[in-house]
Design an enzyme around this catalytic site. Structure first.
Site, PDB file in Angstrom:
ATOM      1  N   LEU A  10       1.398  -1.058  -0.174  1.00 48.59           N
ATOM      2  CA  LEU A  10      -0.026  -0.210   0.242  1.00 48.59           C
ATOM      3  C   LEU A  10       0.728   1.506  -0.354  1.00 48.59           C
ATOM      4  O   LEU A  10       0.431   2.222  -0.154  1.00 48.59           O
ATOM      5  CB  LEU A  10      -0.865   0.060   1.198  1.00 48.59           C
ATOM      6  CG  LEU A  10      -2.060  -1.620   1.879  1.00 48.59           C
ATOM      7  CD1 LEU A  10      -2.374  -1.238   2.844  1.00 48.59           C
ATOM      8  CD2 LEU A  10      -2.970  -1.549  -0.204  1.00 48.59           C
ATOM      9  N   TYR A 139      18.278   5.232   8.214  1.00 51.71           N
ATOM     10  CA  TYR A 139      18.148   5.058   6.695  1.00 51.71           C
ATOM     11  C   TYR A 139      19.369   4.152   6.051  1.00 51.71           C
ATOM     12  O   TYR A 139      19.357   3.165   4.800  1.00 51.71           O
ATOM     13  CB  TYR A 139      17.266   6.212   6.092  1.00 51.71           C
ATOM     14  CG  TYR A 139      17.049   5.416   4.468  1.00 51.71           C
ATOM     15  CD1 TYR A 139      15.653   4.863   4.619  1.00 51.71           C
ATOM     16  CD2 TYR A 139      16.901   6.093   3.732  1.00 51.71           C
ATOM     17  CE1 TYR A 139      15.033   4.329   3.475  1.00 51.71           C
ATOM     18  CE2 TYR A 139      17.048   5.306   2.137  1.00 51.71           C
ATOM     19  CZ  TYR A 139      15.792   4.522   2.072  1.00 51.71           C
ATOM     20  OH  TYR A 139      14.629   4.194   0.789  1.00 51.71           O
TER      21      TYR A 139
END
Ligand code: SER
Length: 316
Positions: A10, A139
């Site tokens: 999604l 990240y």
């Protein structure tokens, strides 16, 4: 062919990857999975999965005959910096769980790395395929570690792992979830709605970018490519364009002449952007599996304005 599992279905990429894969391989061959519940825009088959929970992944593997995984579930750079512990758990823990299940079920795995896998000591212009990678964000740490872990599973266990270092992605179906390059999406919505955008990166911040249809095409093409031609596997540099906020604003102004951009720099996201490449050398991807982008800045801007314009109009 047996089935494809898409985690993070999604999200910004998953929302367009799932329909593209269903068009190519058949709707029932692609299992969309996310830890959020779909709001109706995604059709079955859908599975609710938290990728940090191996038993949930195991259950999906047991019930569907999965042979390929596009593992898109991850936290993006700005959100990750805000929640580094969670970023490690989701980005690394999730990848480890996926690789272990792939090993047990002999699946191929697509892993999305990023321009975030580079750091301030990396050459920023024409960033080579093989170069220094000392990222300063959590990240980036998870992306380099992910690249290495995928390489390890390929050499140690013979697993077919493949991946791309993606640049900032621009799209209109689903919003990006808290990245440093998100400004290049937000700017279109603000330009269409208000003719005005306040940018959180400085005017001359140059970064690599790509329109999402090119990225989806690259992912599918890489997974279909003849691996015997690969010298690299898991971290191909790919890019389609690079620009600064000033340059994209100028391009938007060709369609909306009254558009105004202002700047209110967010120091955290600016520091992240300043540690990333201005533009990468993607010649290895071009040579090893025929990567070629379709959209440049002008084509992408025109297409984005048409789609965002229609979306904003229908929401009124
Ligand atoms: N678009 C991503 C981000 O900004 C980079 O991979 O975090």
């Amino acid at each position: 062919m047996s089935r494809i599992l898409v985690t993070g279905a999604l999200g910004q990429i998953g929302s367009e990857l799932v329909p593209a894969l269903r068009d190519k391989y058949g709707a029932d061959q692609v299992i969309a999975a996310d830890f959020r519940m779909p709001t109706g825009e995604i059709e079955a088959p859908f599975e609710w999965i938290d990728v940090t929970q191996p038993n949930q992944l195991q259950d999906v593997f047991r019930r569907h005959k999965i042979s390929r995984i596009y593992h898109m579930a991850a936290l993006l750079s700005a959100v990750a910096e805000d929640k580094p512990q969670l970023a490690w758990e989701v980005n690394m823990g999730g990848l480890y769980n996926v690789l272990e299940l792939a090993r047990l079920h002999n699946c191929s795995v697509f892993f999305p790395s990023s321009i975030g896998a580079f750091g301030p000591t990396t050459p920023r212009d024409g960033t080579p395929q093989d170069t220094i990678q000392r990222p300063t964000t959590i990240y980036g740490v998870t992306k380099v570690s992910g690249e290495l872990l995928c390489d390890y599973y390929a050499t140690r266990f013979g697993l077919d792992t493949r991946g791309l270092r993606l640049p900032g992605l621009i799209s209109y179906t689903a919003p990006p979830g808290g990245g440093t390059t998100d400004y290049a999406v937000e700017i279109f919505y603000q330009a269409v709605r208000y003719r005005h955008y306040t940018c959180f990166l400085s005017e001359d911040t140059r970064l690599d970018m790509m329109y999402l249809p090119d990225a989806i095409g690259a992912m599918i093409k890489l997974m279909e490519a003849d691996a015997s031609k690969f010298k690299h596997r898991n971290a191909f540099n790919v890019t389609a364009m690079n620009f600064t906020p000033t340059e994209i604003a100028d391009e938007i102004r060709k369609h909306i002449p009254e558009f105004v951009i202002e700047y209110d720099v967010d120091p955290m996201r600016q520091a992240i952007a300043d540690s990333w490449p201005r533009f990468m050398d993607d010649s290895a991807a071009r040579a090893e599996w025929g990567w070629t982008p379709t959209y440049d800045l002008a084509m992408m801007t025109k297409d984005m304005l048409e789609h965002v314009g229609a979306k904003v109009k229908s929401a009124r």
